[in-house]
Design a protein around this motif. Structure first.
Motif, PDB file in Angstrom:
ATOM      1  N   ASP A  13       0.829  -1.198   0.000  1.00  0.00           N
ATOM      2  CA  ASP A  13       0.000   0.000   0.000  1.00  0.00           C
ATOM      3  C   ASP A  13       0.869   1.254   0.000  1.00  0.00           C
ATOM      4  O   ASP A  13       1.879   1.334   0.702  1.00  0.00           O
ATOM      5  CB  ASP A  13      -0.912   0.010   1.226  1.00  0.00           C
ATOM      6  N   GLU A  14       0.482   2.215  -0.829  1.00  0.00           N
ATOM      7  CA  GLU A  14       1.117   3.530  -0.911  1.00  0.00           C
ATOM      8  C   GLU A  14       2.593   3.475  -1.300  1.00  0.00           C
ATOM      9  O   GLU A  14       3.420   4.193  -0.753  1.00  0.00           O
ATOM     10  CB  GLU A  14       0.928   4.296   0.402  1.00  0.00           C
ATOM     11  N   LEU A  15       2.933   2.620  -2.245  1.00  0.00           N
ATOM     12  CA  LEU A  15       4.290   2.588  -2.794  1.00  0.00           C
ATOM     13  C   LEU A  15       4.326   3.380  -4.093  1.00  0.00           C
ATOM     14  O   LEU A  15       3.341   3.413  -4.831  1.00  0.00           O
ATOM     15  CB  LEU A  15       4.736   1.149  -3.089  1.00  0.00           C
ATOM     16  N   ILE A  16       5.463   3.988  -4.356  1.00  0.00           N
ATOM     17  CA  ILE A  16       5.667   4.714  -5.609  1.00  0.00           C
ATOM     18  C   ILE A  16       7.105   4.486  -6.056  1.00  0.00           C
ATOM     19  O   ILE A  16       8.012   4.412  -5.225  1.00  0.00           O
ATOM     20  CB  ILE A  16       5.363   6.224  -5.455  1.00  0.00           C
ATOM     21  N   ILE A  39      -2.452  -1.391  -9.269  1.00  0.00           N
ATOM     22  CA  ILE A  39      -1.241  -0.775  -9.798  1.00  0.00           C
ATOM     23  C   ILE A  39      -1.655   0.236 -10.858  1.00  0.00           C
ATOM     24  O   ILE A  39      -2.443  -0.070 -11.747  1.00  0.00           O
ATOM     25  CB  ILE A  39      -0.313  -1.833 -10.458  1.00  0.00           C
ATOM     26  N   HIS A  40      -1.124   1.455 -10.734  1.00  0.00           N
ATOM     27  CA  HIS A  40      -1.267   2.478 -11.764  1.00  0.00           C
ATOM     28  C   HIS A  40       0.121   2.725 -12.330  1.00  0.00           C
ATOM     29  O   HIS A  40       1.088   2.839 -11.567  1.00  0.00           O
ATOM     30  CB  HIS A  40      -1.820   3.785 -11.199  1.00  0.00           C
ATOM     31  N   VAL A  41       0.226   2.810 -13.645  1.00  0.00           N
ATOM     32  CA  VAL A  41       1.497   3.105 -14.313  1.00  0.00           C
ATOM     33  C   VAL A  41       1.271   4.321 -15.196  1.00  0.00           C
ATOM     34  O   VAL A  41       0.365   4.338 -16.021  1.00  0.00           O
ATOM     35  CB  VAL A  41       1.971   1.910 -15.175  1.00  0.00           C
ATOM     36  N   GLY A  48       1.616  12.059 -20.983  1.00  0.00           N
ATOM     37  CA  GLY A  48       1.020  11.846 -19.677  1.00  0.00           C
ATOM     38  C   GLY A  48       0.014  10.722 -19.625  1.00  0.00           C
ATOM     39  O   GLY A  48      -1.026  10.845 -19.006  1.00  0.00           O
ATOM     40  N   ARG A  49       0.294   9.603 -20.254  1.00  0.00           N
ATOM     41  CA  ARG A  49      -0.668   8.507 -20.333  1.00  0.00           C
ATOM     42  C   ARG A  49      -0.588   7.622 -19.107  1.00  0.00           C
ATOM     43  O   ARG A  49       0.449   7.462 -18.500  1.00  0.00           O
ATOM     44  CB  ARG A  49      -0.393   7.713 -21.598  1.00  0.00           C
ATOM     45  N   TRP A  50      -1.722   7.025 -18.751  1.00  0.00           N
ATOM     46  CA  TRP A  50      -1.821   6.163 -17.571  1.00  0.00           C
ATOM     47  C   TRP A  50      -2.479   4.833 -17.922  1.00  0.00           C
ATOM     48  O   TRP A  50      -3.371   4.784 -18.765  1.00  0.00           O
ATOM     49  CB  TRP A  50      -2.670   6.844 -16.490  1.00  0.00           C
ATOM     50  N   TRP A  51      -2.021   3.797 -17.247  1.00  0.00           N
ATOM     51  CA  TRP A  51      -2.622   2.476 -17.342  1.00  0.00           C
ATOM     52  C   TRP A  51      -2.856   1.988 -15.923  1.00  0.00           C
ATOM     53  O   TRP A  51      -2.217   2.450 -14.987  1.00  0.00           O
ATOM     54  CB  TRP A  51      -1.696   1.492 -18.051  1.00  0.00           C
ATOM     55  N   HIS A  52      -3.763   1.048 -15.764  1.00  0.00           N
ATOM     56  CA  HIS A  52      -3.941   0.451 -14.438  1.00  0.00           C
ATOM     57  C   HIS A  52      -4.358  -1.004 -14.564  1.00  0.00           C
ATOM     58  O   HIS A  52      -4.846  -1.447 -15.599  1.00  0.00           O
ATOM     59  CB  HIS A  52      -4.956   1.234 -13.597  1.00  0.00           C
ATOM     60  N   GLY A  53      -4.121  -1.720 -13.504  1.00  0.00           N
ATOM     61  CA  GLY A  53      -4.524  -3.112 -13.415  1.00  0.00           C
ATOM     62  C   GLY A  53      -4.710  -3.468 -11.951  1.00  0.00           C
ATOM     63  O   GLY A  53      -4.329  -2.709 -11.056  1.00  0.00           O
ATOM     64  N   SER A  54      -5.291  -4.613 -11.693  1.00  0.00           N
ATOM     65  CA  SER A  54      -5.519  -5.006 -10.305  1.00  0.00           C
ATOM     66  C   SER A  54      -5.519  -6.523 -10.162  1.00  0.00           C
ATOM     67  O   SER A  54      -5.745  -7.250 -11.134  1.00  0.00           O
ATOM     68  CB  SER A  54      -6.847  -4.442  -9.807  1.00  0.00           C
TER      69      SER A  54
END
Length: 162
Positions: A13-16, A39-41, A48-54
């Motif tokens: 949790d709360e890692l960057i 996870i957000h990338v 400024g593009r974003w991807w996410h997965g879970s």
């Protein structure tokens, strides 16, 4: 059962982390909710593009087996966290031409809620400064016995927060 499995993933949790890959820079954000590891990338470039997965509890069980011990789950989660912390990640199968899974509004909302808010709250301890200055460090560590004068009122120093 879902809560029990994900409770072992609190270290994620709360890692960057910033990942440098070729000429590209990515920001990886990790968080845990009651139902999933997310996870957000973000591509840290002009686009400024974003991807996410879970991963849900079901996804985790598919990897570690149907009846894992808490120790196994904790060890698995710690290894994942260490991989993020050490920056031992690579971003694959992405293209600047492909549409990301997250739209920019969703990514901005996530970044504001989970990242920028924390930066703002932590800055309060540094008199609203993004980074601790040498003067602030001396005051908080006790290295200086003389008060350091500051100019401006608290409101002036924190005006960007309002």
């Amino acid at each position: 059962m879902t809560d029990d499995i994900l409770a072992n993933f609190a270290c994620l949790d709360e890692l960057i982390q910033v990942i440098y890959q070729s000429i590209h820079r990515f920001v990886v954000l990790s968080s845990i909710s009651n139902t999933q590891w997310i996870i957000h990338v973000g591509l840290a470039e002009q686009e400024g593009r974003w991807w996410h997965g879970s991963w849900t509890a079901r996804d985790i069980l598919e990897i570690v087996g149907s009846k894992p011990s808490d120790k196994l789950l904790e060890t698995f989660a710690e290894k994942l966290a260490e991989t993020i912390i050490q920056g031992d990640l690579s971003i694959q199968n992405w293209s600047p031409d492909k549409e990301p899974k997250s739209n920019s509004t969703e990514a901005a909302a996530y970044a504001t809620a989970s990242f920028l808010m924390q930066i703002g709250l932590q800055a309060r301890a540094r008199k609203c400064r993004l980074h601790a200055s040498a003067n602030t460090m001396a005051l908080t560590t006790g290295l200086s016995s003389h008060p350091i004068p500051e100019s401006g009122t608290t409101m002036e120093r924190c005006r960007f927060l309002h």
